[in-house]
Design an enzyme around this catalytic site. Structure first.
Site, mmCIF file in Angstrom:
data_model
loop_
_atom_site.group_PDB
_atom_site.id
_atom_site.type_symbol
_atom_site.label_atom_id
_atom_site.label_comp_id
_atom_site.label_asym_id
_atom_site.label_seq_id
_atom_site.Cartn_x
_atom_site.Cartn_y
_atom_site.Cartn_z
ATOM 1 N N THR A 71 0.150 6.045 9.310
ATOM 2 C CA THR A 71 1.369 6.501 8.643
ATOM 3 C C THR A 71 2.338 7.114 9.647
ATOM 4 O OG1 THR A 71 0.310 6.826 6.498
ATOM 5 C CG2 THR A 71 2.294 8.093 6.917
ATOM 6 N N ASN A 150 -2.449 -5.234 3.289
ATOM 7 C CA ASN A 150 -3.625 -4.409 3.009
ATOM 8 C C ASN A 150 -4.227 -4.627 1.623
ATOM 9 O OD1 ASN A 150 -1.002 -3.050 2.426
ATOM 10 N ND2 ASN A 150 -2.312 -1.554 1.423
ATOM 11 N N THR A 238 -0.698 19.508 21.240
ATOM 12 C CA THR A 238 -1.949 19.288 21.969
ATOM 13 C C THR A 238 -2.634 18.030 21.461
ATOM 14 O OG1 THR A 238 -2.225 21.663 22.279
ATOM 15 C CG2 THR A 238 -4.189 20.296 22.547
ATOM 16 N N CYS A 326 -4.476 3.834 -0.018
ATOM 17 C CA CYS A 326 -3.780 4.612 1.003
ATOM 18 C C CYS A 326 -2.602 5.414 0.468
ATOM 19 C CB CYS A 326 -3.290 3.685 2.111
ATOM 20 S SG CYS A 326 -4.618 2.763 2.885
#
Length: 384
Positions: A71, A150, A238, A326
């Site tokens: 996404t 999908n 990070t 999803c």
């Protein structure tokens, strides 16, 4: 017996991948931006992952940007390119059968003043190349087409589309959502003409919450996440080192003996589809030969609501999906099936079976046996 047939929603993490993720979390847990030894160890995992993944696509390491998954990769590709290139034009092309991550993003771009064109598909879910050619304009700055759908496994003509885009709108960037195709097909973006490509780790037996976006070094794109300037300023924050290390290993493993694994998937899928079609009032949506993806089967069971069938199968240890898992767990009409003009009574009676390299023939045979038992019972109690 248990039969997990929802691999397009997520896959089971490979044991070796899980062990590597655990090692990085518990032993090599440094921050890759730290200058000490622990930080350097972590930084090396990120560097090595970039090299391994770039090798699978035959691209440069610096063209791989790690993200939190498919996404984010889709969002970054579309919004980043649109904002960076809006002076050249504000026309964006996509299709009617994209994942929600694309549909929602182009809706957002439309709110910002971009013009969106959605290419229709035929009854098999394949885009119209004629409509794509008609839609391409001098002010088209971006085209986004998924490689494998999908929900129904439709395989789009990506190479043909890329060639057409470069001929008709050479300034346009071409983005491909490869979340269901990466690890199933060899993809060469440089050779094909793909400028951006999205991949998600948990679709290829890697960890959840990690993915990557390939961005050709010549593409103008703006970052969406700002901060410490990690990943050459393209995606601050990070890095998810355990996820990235696991993702790279999963990518390597996905491309080992690829042709053999794909052939085995096709053999299982085609046998399963033929068995499904022998059941009364069952229809396969789209095609199921080698012009479709090897792992996805969409089937409509006339007279039975998809949620009812899903939960009945679940009681027998068989796990499937009612369309795409999803977007959310709230059932809604499938944009893909609507675009394919599937009748309403079939639209509400469709489930998706999706296989993986770990799927066994016995699981599929067990599923057919259970369907033979439960379909007559469920149809007897169907809502009038």
């Amino acid at each position: 017996m248990e039969a997990y047939l929802d691999n397009s929603a997520t896959t089971r993490c490979e044991k070796e991948v899980a062990e590597l993720v655990e090692k990085v979390m518990l032993t090599d847990y440094g921050n890759p931006s730290s200058m000490h030894l622990k930080g350097m160890e972590a930084e090396n995992y990120v560097k090595e992952a970039r090299i391994k993944i770039a090798k699978t696509l035959k691209v440069k390491e610096k063209e791989i940007i790690f993200t939190s998954g498919g996404t984010e990769s889709d969002n970054m590709a579309l919004i980043g390119v649109a904002l960076a290139n809006q002076r050249a034009g504000k026309h964006v092309i996509t299709t009617e059968v994209e994942h929600a991550a694309i549909h929602a993003t182009v809706a957002f771009l439309e709110e910002l003043g971009f013009e969106i064109t959605k290419i229709p598909v035929d009854g098999n879910g394949i885009i119209s190349m004629e409509k794509l050619e008609q839609a391409l304009r001098p002010d088209t700055i971006l085209v986004s087409i998924m490689h494998v759908n999908n929900e129904v496994g439709a395989l789009q003509p990506i190479e043909e589309a890329a060639k057409l885009i470069k001929e008709k709108s050479p300034k346009a960037a071409f983005h491909v959502d490869a979340i269901q195709s990466y690890g199933k097909y060899k993809i060469n973006p440089k050779k094909t003409g793909i400028d951006l490509l999205s991949v998600s780790g948990h679709k290829i037996h890697g960890p959840k919450g990690v993915g990557f976006l390939y961005v050709n070094e010549k593409v103008k794109i703006k970052p969406l996440i700002l901060g410490g300037g990690q990943q050459s300023g393209m995606r601050s924050g990070t890095e998810n080192v355990p996820g990235i290390a696991g993702l790279a290993l999963a990518c390597e493993m996905a491309y080992e003996n690829l042709e053999e694994k794909r052939a085995n998937l096709y053999a299982m899928k085609q046998k399963f589809c033929k068995q499904l079609l022998e059941l009364p009032d069952v229809k396969i949506n789209g095609i199921y030969d080698e012009l479709s993806a090897p792992q996805i089967v969409s089937a409509s069971f006339r007279g039975i609501r998809s949620e009812v069938l899903l939960h009945t199968l679940e009681e027998k240890g068989i796990y499937v999906s009612a369309g795409s898992a999803c977007s959310s767990n709230k059932p809604a009409p499938s944009k893909t099936l609507l675009a394919m003009r599937v009748p309403k009574e079939e639209l509400e009676a469709t489930v998706r079976f999706s296989l993986s390299v770990h799927t066994k023939v016995e699981e599929l045979d067990y599923t057919i046996k259970v369907l033979q038992e439960i379909l007559p019972v469920l149809r007897r109690y169907k809502r009038h």
